[in-house]
Design a protein around this motif. Sequence first.
Motif, PDB file in Angstrom:
ATOM      1  N   TYR A  49      35.242  66.687  48.184  1.00 44.82           N
ATOM      2  CA  TYR A  49      34.910  66.372  49.573  1.00 44.82           C
ATOM      3  C   TYR A  49      33.726  67.225  50.021  1.00 44.82           C
ATOM      4  O   TYR A  49      33.311  68.155  49.334  1.00 44.82           O
ATOM      5  CB  TYR A  49      36.118  66.586  50.494  1.00 44.82           C
ATOM      6  CG  TYR A  49      36.397  68.025  50.813  1.00 44.82           C
ATOM      7  CD1 TYR A  49      35.939  68.584  51.999  1.00 44.82           C
ATOM      8  CD2 TYR A  49      37.078  68.834  49.922  1.00 44.82           C
ATOM      9  CE1 TYR A  49      36.168  69.919  52.290  1.00 44.82           C
ATOM     10  CE2 TYR A  49      37.324  70.160  50.203  1.00 44.82           C
ATOM     11  CZ  TYR A  49      36.862  70.695  51.391  1.00 44.82           C
ATOM     12  OH  TYR A  49      37.085  72.013  51.668  1.00 44.82           O
ATOM     13  N   ALA A  73      43.312  60.361  52.189  1.00 44.09           N
ATOM     14  CA  ALA A  73      43.878  59.037  52.468  1.00 44.09           C
ATOM     15  C   ALA A  73      43.883  58.176  51.212  1.00 44.09           C
ATOM     16  O   ALA A  73      44.840  57.445  50.943  1.00 44.09           O
ATOM     17  CB  ALA A  73      43.097  58.342  53.580  1.00 44.09           C
ATOM     18  N   GLY A 124      34.292  62.399  48.991  1.00 45.48           N
ATOM     19  CA  GLY A 124      33.995  62.253  50.409  1.00 45.48           C
ATOM     20  C   GLY A 124      32.679  62.935  50.717  1.00 45.48           C
ATOM     21  O   GLY A 124      32.326  63.929  50.090  1.00 45.48           O
ATOM     22  N   LEU A 181      36.794  65.576  58.157  1.00 49.05           N
ATOM     23  CA  LEU A 181      36.887  64.121  58.052  1.00 49.05           C
ATOM     24  C   LEU A 181      36.621  63.661  56.620  1.00 49.05           C
ATOM     25  O   LEU A 181      37.294  62.766  56.120  1.00 49.05           O
ATOM     26  CB  LEU A 181      35.917  63.443  59.019  1.00 49.05           C
ATOM     27  CG  LEU A 181      36.051  61.931  59.127  1.00 49.05           C
ATOM     28  CD1 LEU A 181      37.458  61.515  59.564  1.00 49.05           C
ATOM     29  CD2 LEU A 181      34.994  61.384  60.095  1.00 49.05           C
ATOM     30  N   ASP A 238      39.739  64.280  54.870  1.00 45.94           N
ATOM     31  CA  ASP A 238      40.714  63.278  55.303  1.00 45.94           C
ATOM     32  C   ASP A 238      40.514  61.950  54.580  1.00 45.94           C
ATOM     33  O   ASP A 238      41.480  61.282  54.213  1.00 45.94           O
ATOM     34  CB  ASP A 238      40.624  63.044  56.812  1.00 45.94           C
ATOM     35  CG  ASP A 238      41.108  64.220  57.651  1.00 45.94           C
ATOM     36  OD1 ASP A 238      41.851  65.081  57.123  1.00 45.94           O
ATOM     37  OD2 ASP A 238      40.736  64.273  58.836  1.00 45.94           O
ATOM     38  N   HIS A 239      39.255  61.551  54.381  1.00 44.33           N
ATOM     39  CA  HIS A 239      38.964  60.301  53.666  1.00 44.33           C
ATOM     40  C   HIS A 239      39.488  60.360  52.235  1.00 44.33           C
ATOM     41  O   HIS A 239      40.164  59.443  51.775  1.00 44.33           O
ATOM     42  CB  HIS A 239      37.461  60.024  53.652  1.00 44.33           C
ATOM     43  CG  HIS A 239      36.906  59.666  54.985  1.00 44.33           C
ATOM     44  ND1 HIS A 239      35.554  59.730  55.243  1.00 44.33           N
ATOM     45  CD2 HIS A 239      37.485  59.252  56.146  1.00 44.33           C
ATOM     46  CE1 HIS A 239      35.330  59.352  56.490  1.00 44.33           C
ATOM     47  NE2 HIS A 239      36.492  59.066  57.059  1.00 44.33           N
ATOM     48  N   ASN A 256      40.215  58.023  59.538  1.00 49.09           N
ATOM     49  CA  ASN A 256      40.600  58.136  58.130  1.00 49.09           C
ATOM     50  C   ASN A 256      41.585  57.026  57.773  1.00 49.09           C
ATOM     51  O   ASN A 256      42.241  57.078  56.747  1.00 49.09           O
ATOM     52  CB  ASN A 256      41.186  59.517  57.825  1.00 49.09           C
ATOM     53  CG  ASN A 256      42.452  59.797  58.588  1.00 49.09           C
ATOM     54  OD1 ASN A 256      42.875  59.017  59.425  1.00 49.09           O
ATOM     55  ND2 ASN A 256      43.065  60.931  58.311  1.00 49.09           N
ATOM     56  N   PHE A 290      35.102  53.548  56.030  1.00 53.53           N
ATOM     57  CA  PHE A 290      35.985  53.918  57.119  1.00 53.53           C
ATOM     58  C   PHE A 290      35.252  53.670  58.438  1.00 53.53           C
ATOM     59  O   PHE A 290      34.027  53.799  58.511  1.00 53.53           O
ATOM     60  CB  PHE A 290      36.349  55.408  57.037  1.00 53.53           C
ATOM     61  CG  PHE A 290      37.221  55.759  55.871  1.00 53.53           C
ATOM     62  CD1 PHE A 290      38.602  55.780  56.000  1.00 53.53           C
ATOM     63  CD2 PHE A 290      36.662  56.079  54.641  1.00 53.53           C
ATOM     64  CE1 PHE A 290      39.416  56.113  54.924  1.00 53.53           C
ATOM     65  CE2 PHE A 290      37.470  56.413  53.557  1.00 53.53           C
ATOM     66  CZ  PHE A 290      38.843  56.424  53.698  1.00 53.53           C
TER      67      PHE A 290
END
Length: 140
Positions: free
Chosen positions: A109, A88, A70, A81, A84-85, A41, A36
């Motif tokens: 994560y 996604a 993540g 974040l 979020d990764h 993201n 990323f």
Amino acid sequence: MKKSFFFFCILSAFAANAIAQNECADAFGSLASIRFSPRSNRLNDEAKEILAAVAGKLRKNPSCTLVVTGYCDDSNEAKQLSWDHVNAIVNYYFINKEGLAPERFIFKYAEKGGDCNQAGLRVAAPGETGPNWVDAPFPD
């Protein structure tokens, strides 16, 4: 006699799962990490190509489970974040875009030891379980 048959059935199921997961590891081979842009993201075109190939392998191997991890846990922003990764990849791409079942994924994560701007993909180990969804740690 009934106890030994029951024990045999349990061992057989465990062995079948272990064999299936070994077959998954063989079918998938080494999986690329998804990169990323910093503080983003958004899945880029290269990431979508990698994920499309992985989705095809998941369809061909319905007993396989994928772990999406993540990284970064050094601040609340980094943890979000990281989440979020993974979100996604699992929810936006695999579930919504490719139509794969949530049960095919383990959602991890804020793990230590990786690059904060990437998420790792790997086949679940025999007997490995985990959540396929985790609430956002610090939603907007």
